[in-house]
Design an enzyme around this catalytic site. Structure first.
Site, PDB file in Angstrom:
ATOM      1  N   TYR A 258     -10.013  -0.627   2.842  1.00  0.00           N
ATOM      2  CA  TYR A 258      -9.501  -0.579   4.215  1.00  0.00           C
ATOM      3  C   TYR A 258      -9.090   0.832   4.613  1.00  0.00           C
ATOM      4  O   TYR A 258      -8.637   1.619   3.782  1.00  0.00           O
ATOM      5  CB  TYR A 258      -8.281  -1.494   4.371  1.00  0.00           C
ATOM      6  CG  TYR A 258      -8.582  -2.820   5.052  1.00  0.00           C
ATOM      7  CD1 TYR A 258      -8.903  -2.865   6.407  1.00  0.00           C
ATOM      8  CD2 TYR A 258      -8.520  -4.025   4.354  1.00  0.00           C
ATOM      9  CE1 TYR A 258      -9.163  -4.069   7.035  1.00  0.00           C
ATOM     10  CE2 TYR A 258      -8.784  -5.237   4.977  1.00  0.00           C
ATOM     11  CZ  TYR A 258      -9.104  -5.253   6.319  1.00  0.00           C
ATOM     12  OH  TYR A 258      -9.368  -6.448   6.943  1.00  0.00           O
TER      13      TYR A 258
ATOM     14  N   ASP B 291       0.797  -1.221   0.000  1.00  0.00           N
ATOM     15  CA  ASP B 291       0.000   0.000   0.000  1.00  0.00           C
ATOM     16  C   ASP B 291       0.834   1.277   0.000  1.00  0.00           C
ATOM     17  O   ASP B 291       0.360   2.314  -0.460  1.00  0.00           O
ATOM     18  CB  ASP B 291      -0.952   0.002   1.199  1.00  0.00           C
ATOM     19  CG  ASP B 291      -2.098  -0.984   1.011  1.00  0.00           C
ATOM     20  OD1 ASP B 291      -2.446  -1.265  -0.143  1.00  0.00           O
ATOM     21  OD2 ASP B 291      -2.638  -1.484   2.011  1.00  0.00           O
TER      22      ASP B 291
END
Length: 779
Positions: free
Chosen positions: A503, A419
């Site tokens: 998320y 990420d």
């Protein structure tokens, strides 16, 4: 990054910036709104800020270019002033500290400089700007700035020289580092641009910086950008075979469809970085007129899509398996009250947090922000009474995170997100002003980024700085007298929150009154789901609703800590010791079979310092200063105390581990090198090289016996989803502690005063409270 005026909300009660400077005074009224941006000191010990207009609210939109005007700043007078100690001080010869993040104006100038350097109009038009960030200066430049150019002036940071220090009239020019993707040639290049005070201060005059260097980096793909994701979604939804496949599943309204592009990773030569690729995941909402509906509740499976992100075309498409869409789950939504089809509880009473006299803390550090890492903490020190400012770390940040999934089926086996390196934690941050992500007396900071086309976007209130009550700090009651001493704990917290697709991740650094530093990550958001055939179950996940299951997965985070325990800039007097608890062998030294002790081992080299957590031996690591001792003659230090942790559960030959070799150990230690910043290399997206980054650097096996130490701590959580994680996951916490170990001569929290209510109670209780019968009996 720039600070903003603090704003009050219905449940957040922030104050003005000047209150933080004068925390023992009653808070003055807030200054009038102003549209002028002022570059300022970024030290937490002296936090100051600007006051933008209340009407200026900048919303981060992936397709919008948001640039606030920056007013010209006049140069300060070039005369010296003298402190009470007779030290010559330059009165702010620079308006930006060397560690201040780039301003919006500086980013604009850097982009314009690089674009103007393009050889042809075609080259200039094809430039896409992935990242523009500050080139962090050498540590001695930071020390010079803190010593003589920016308050609180700290000349003690520099070594003493005969005849006194030679103070330059100004600091070296600031520089920007740009990662540029050429959409025409599929090349990635890195540019260094020198900026000046003129560049930083004005938008109406000189727009050009100076190109210091540029180079093409072969065989890499830079991180993806939000603009690319939005364009990819539109391309897929307009692709006729895709529309036909969705029609087979009963969906003709493309406004219901959500296309989440995911980087392809690297699984074979087909994923080589000669092409810029994405493999989207598909989801579908049930109501087109309900934008707040949880679309992740209906995953679309069986459709294979591969998108060429350079040319923005679908290059592979196959409707492999017709998996029915899961039925609409009545529990899928998470918004308030009736909007989710439910009723909110009515028994939650107001909770107010106020600090009428402002904050109070003994920590000193600077706050930075990068598009990749997000929050960065610089120059961390504890103000230790008469000993003054004592350094602990030069730089703290979260440099990478990896989320591997444990389902071997399509498409889940490819879900291995990096990420930070593939998307950017900072670029995916969001404003904290709309709700109460922080409570109490709050100091906010803005963040500025370039978007894909070179415009500047601003995230207002991106970083939050505030104090929190943290329960009991310490307590003891004398059983003979019944008298007790108790102190409340408070911690200074700096945080930001980012959203990466489904998320959310909150990244926090907590600074405590007893000298501890806690790194904490809070995980929340929505599970990444898969669809099941009627009657199907899978052992690789949890069924959470009819036709829906959540695959097992892990979240790994890497904290990079450039330590400086009791070290002034330029000193390299740290070492790392591993401590394990050992059980004494039975014999004359352990006749009662109760003995155990702490055994220390110096980690002398990089290969020796590849270590894993061991809770059975209470393993921890101490960073010690090799030259400073405490009152007992022991070396001063700070210890790294692991929290809950894990290692990858995937097999050693798992494809994602080619790019994430750093996950194989919980701790790595290296001597400081300015170029060693990213544990998996700078460009993990579609990276075909095995073990790039940490695993390669440590093969040099450099000495660590007395060095400028950098800790790389890898920590993770294994997530076996629960029904209670749906429809939105309650926060799960994970992290670690940095604790003083012989750094102080006694507890630094012993001088925390009782609260006012405690003192009032003692005045009455001592005179009236009878001694308990149990105590009399003992006496």
């Amino acid at each position: 990054m720039a600070s903003t005026q603090e704003k009050a909300t219905h449940c957040c009660i922030p104050k003005t910036n000047d209150d933080i400077k004068n925390n023992n005074k009653a808070p003055p009224p807030p200054p009038p709104p102003s549209s002028t941006k002022v570059l300022q000191n970024w030290s937490v010990a002296l936090v100051s800020g600007s006051n933008p207009s209340e009407d200026t609210i900048s919303k981060r939109a992936s397709m919008a270019t948001l640039i606030r005007p920056v007013e010209p700043i006049s140069d300060p007078p070039a005369t010296n002033t003298t402190t009470s100690k007779g030290i010559s001080i330059m009165p702010r010869a620079q308006t930006s500290h060397p560690l201040d993040p780039l301003s919006a104006a500086e980013i604009s100038v850097a982009v314009a400089t690089v674009r103007a350097a393009g050889k042809t109009p075609e080259v200039r038009d094809s430039m896409r700007f992935i990242e523009v960030a500050l080139v962090e200066p050498e540590k001695h430049v930071v020390a010079l700035a803190d010593a003589y150019f920016f308050p609180p002036f700290q000349p003690s940071l520099l070594p003493r020289t005969k005849g006194g220090p030679v103070i330059p009239s100004k600091l070296p020019p600031r520089q920007a580092r740009l990662v540029v993707y050429n959409k025409r040639s599929n090349e990635t290049s890195i540019w260094i641009v020198e900026l000046s005070e003129v560049h930083a201060a004005t938008r109406g005059g000189h727009h050009r910086g100076k190109v210091i260097s540029s180079k093409v980096v072969p065989d890499v793909q830079p991180p993806m950008d939000a603009m690319e994701y939005a364009e990819c979604e539109a391309v897929v939804k307009d692709f006729p075979p895709f529309r036909e496949a969705m029609k087979k599943r009963g969906i003709e309204d493309m406004d219901l469809v959500m296309v989440d592009p995911w980087c392809v990773g690297y699984h074979s030569d087909a994923d080589a970085p000669t092409r810029r690729l994405a493999k989207p995941l598909i989801f579908c909402r049930t109501e087109s007129d309900c934008p707040i509906e949880n679309g992740y509740a209906r995953p679309v499976e069986g459709i294979h899509v591969l998108v060429d992100m350079q040319n923005m075309v679908v290059i592979e498409f196959e409707d492999r398996k017709l998996v029915p869409l899961p039925p609409a789950d009545p529990l899928r939504n998470y918004t308030a009250g009736e909007t989710r089809g439910g009723v909110d509880r009515s028994d939650v009473k107001p909770l107010q947090i106020i600090q009428p006299e402002g904050p109070s803390f003994r920590w000193n550090f600077r706050i930075g922000f990068t598009p990749r890492e997000g929050l960065v903490i610089y120059s961390v020190a504890y103000v230790d009474g008469s000993r003054g400012r004592r350094p602990i770390a030069h730089r703290l940040s979260f440099v990478e995170m990896v989320v591997p999934y444990g389902d071997p089926n399509e498409p889940h086996y490819r879900k291995n997100a990096f990420d930070a390196g593939e998307d950017g934690l900072g670029k995916n941050a969001h404003s904290l002003k709309k709700g109460c992500d922080c409570l109490g007396y709050i100091k906010y900071f803005d963040a500025h980024f370039t978007n894909f086309t070179g415009g500047v976007e601003t995230i207002e209130n991106c970083v939050c700085l505030h104090e929190e009550d943290h329960g009991v700090l310490w307590k003891h009651q004398d059983w003979r007298t019944g008298l007790a001493e108790v102190r409340r704990s408070r911690r200074l917290t700096v945080s930001f929150i980012c959203t990466v697709a489904n998320y959310e991740y909150g990244f926090f650094w907590h600074f405590y009154q007893d000298g501890k530093i806690e790194a904490e990550v809070k995980l929340t958001g929505i599970l990444s789901l898969g669809a099941l055939q009627p009657g199907e179950t899978r052992k690789y996940g949890t069924t959470i609703a009819p036709g829906l299951y959540a695959p097992v997965h892990q979240h790994f985070f890497v904290a990079r800590m450039d330590m400086a325990v009791d070290c002034k800039p330029g000193e390299a007097f740290n070492q790392v010791v591993e401590v394990n608890l050992k059980v004494e062998e039975p014999g004359k030294n352990n006749v009662h079979n109760n003995a155990f002790y702490a055994e220390e081992e110096l980690l002398k080299s990089e290969l020796q310092a590849m270590r894993d957590c061991d809770p059975l031996s209470a393993r921890h690591w101490i960073v010690r200063n090799t030259r400073n001792v405490n009152r007992t003659g022991q070396l001063t230090g700070f210890k790294l105390v692991p929290g809950s942790n894990c290692l990858p559960l995937a097999g050693s030959e798992a494809k994602f581990l080619r790019r994430a070799t750093f996950l194989k150990h919980n701790l790595w230690v290296t001597p400081y090198s300015r170029e060693e910043m990213h544990p998996g290399g700078e460009f993990p997206n579609q990276n075909p090289r095995v073990g790039e980054g940490l695993a390669t650097w440590v093969k040099q096996n450099r000495s660590l016996e007395e060095a400028d130490i950098v800790l790389w701590y890898v920590f993770g959580v294994t997530h076996v989803p629960r029904l209670e994680d749906w429809p939105v996951m309650p926060v799960e916490r994970i992290g670690f502690m940095l604790m003083p170990h012989g750094f102080f001569n006694c507890s630094p929290a012993v001088d925390v005063p009782p609260s006012a209510t405690d003192l009032e109670l003692k005045d009455t209780d001592i005179a009236t409270k009878p001694i308990q019968n149990g105590i009399i009996a003992k006496l």
